[in-house]
Design a protein around this motif. Structure first.
Motif: not given
Length: 306
Positions: A112-129
């Motif tokens: 439930l978390i890992s599959p969405h990380i790429a989308e999040f990083l695309g929305l927030y280019p200055e945030v790393d996870v």
């Protein structure tokens, strides 16, 4: 002069720098929202604490003393440093940026978390996870985390908590397996089936079930040819017609919707310690960094849509 004295004088230093910058007590007072007499007293207090004369005052103008000129230069550096601190704070408040360290239970995080990380990083280019998938209880402060997901009935005290999803288990099998082996009508029938269980502890092959309507509780020892401590591996085994598997609902949801698997004994609830709510936990801080706030909101929306 002691350090705490320096700290106490810093506001007076800023007032002194403003007086020199604007050339008068009244102009500085107007910009600072003070009275001219209050500004004069603060400069006098600074002079007394430093034991030097900073300003030569006449009826028409102010002139820096030799010591005052050097003190003014240092006070300007202090004021500029303060502006830089505010700029850093404004930058972090204005836009999400920086590293977010997040932990989650293995199965939940993987599904439930890992599959969405790429989308999040695309929305927030200055945030790393940094995502850590680990089943042992983590400590938010001790383990240096910004956020953590925990599955429990009640979130721990002292932390802010946002509910993400109800977590429960069910028993599933493929239609082909059930056609071949038959549908169990009661939990005791499971003893005659091939069952796919965790196998992490000696007691994992003893399944505990509770009837939803009557509350009747039944324990039954099961066996099977495949055992795995990973829910996706158990789902794969169910899809390969190897038997009846115990699965978190979030792992089985897509296969259930596609009718690739069906729920077994739906009127009974498989009981396990891995149940309750999935909570997003974070420090109870009204100044939660934007990088954390946007990740919390993003994941809450994606998990809720699962």
């Amino acid at each position: 002069m002691r350090t705490n004295q320096h700290m106490g004088l810093m506001p007076y230093m800023a007032v002194f720098a403003k007086v020199v910058e604007l050339g008068s007590f009244s102009a500085a007072a107007l910009q600072l929202g003070l009275t001219a007499s209050a500004v004069s007293r603060q400069v006098a207090t600074l002079e007394k604490a430093l034991a030097v004369k900073l300003l030569e005052r006449t009826t028409r103008s102010l002139r820096l003393s030799e010591a005052g000129a050097e003190v003014y230069a240092r006070c300007c550096e202090m004021v500029e440093a303060g502006r830089s601190v505010m700029a850093v704070a404004d930058r972090f408040v204005a836009s999400p940026q920086g590293l977010v360290r997040l932990s989650a239970p293995k199965a939940f995080g993987r599904k439930l978390i890992s599959p969405h990380i790429a989308e999040f990083l695309g929305l927030y280019p200055e945030v790393d996870v940094q995502l850590m998938l680990i089943d042992r209880p983590m400590d938010l402060i001790g383990d240096g985390l910004d956020l953590m997901i925990r599955i429990t009935d009640t979130p721990p005290p002292g932390l802010a908590a946002r509910p993400l999803l109800d977590v429960y288990h069910l028993l599933c099998a493929s239609p082909a397996y059930l056609e071949r082996a038959g549908h169990p009508a009661h939990p005791h029938d499971l003893a005659r089936h091939s069952c796919i269980y965790l196998g992490e502890t000696p007691g994992d092959n003893r399944w505990h079930l509770r009837h939803g309507a009557s509350g009747e509780q039944v324990s039954v020892s099961v066996r099977g040819r495949f055992v795995s401590n990973h829910s996706e591996a158990r789902l794969d085994a169910v899809l390969d017609d190897l038997g009846i598997g115990c699965l978190p609902f979030f792992t089985a949801a897509q296969a259930l919707k596609a009718e690739r698997v069906v729920e077994v004994l739906p009127q009974w609830r498989y009981e396990t310690s891995y149940f309750g709510k999935a909570w997003m936990l974070y420090p109870p801080n009204r100044y939660l960094p934007p990088k954390c706030r946007v990740l919390i909101d993003f994941l809450a929306a994606r998990v809720a849509a699962h």
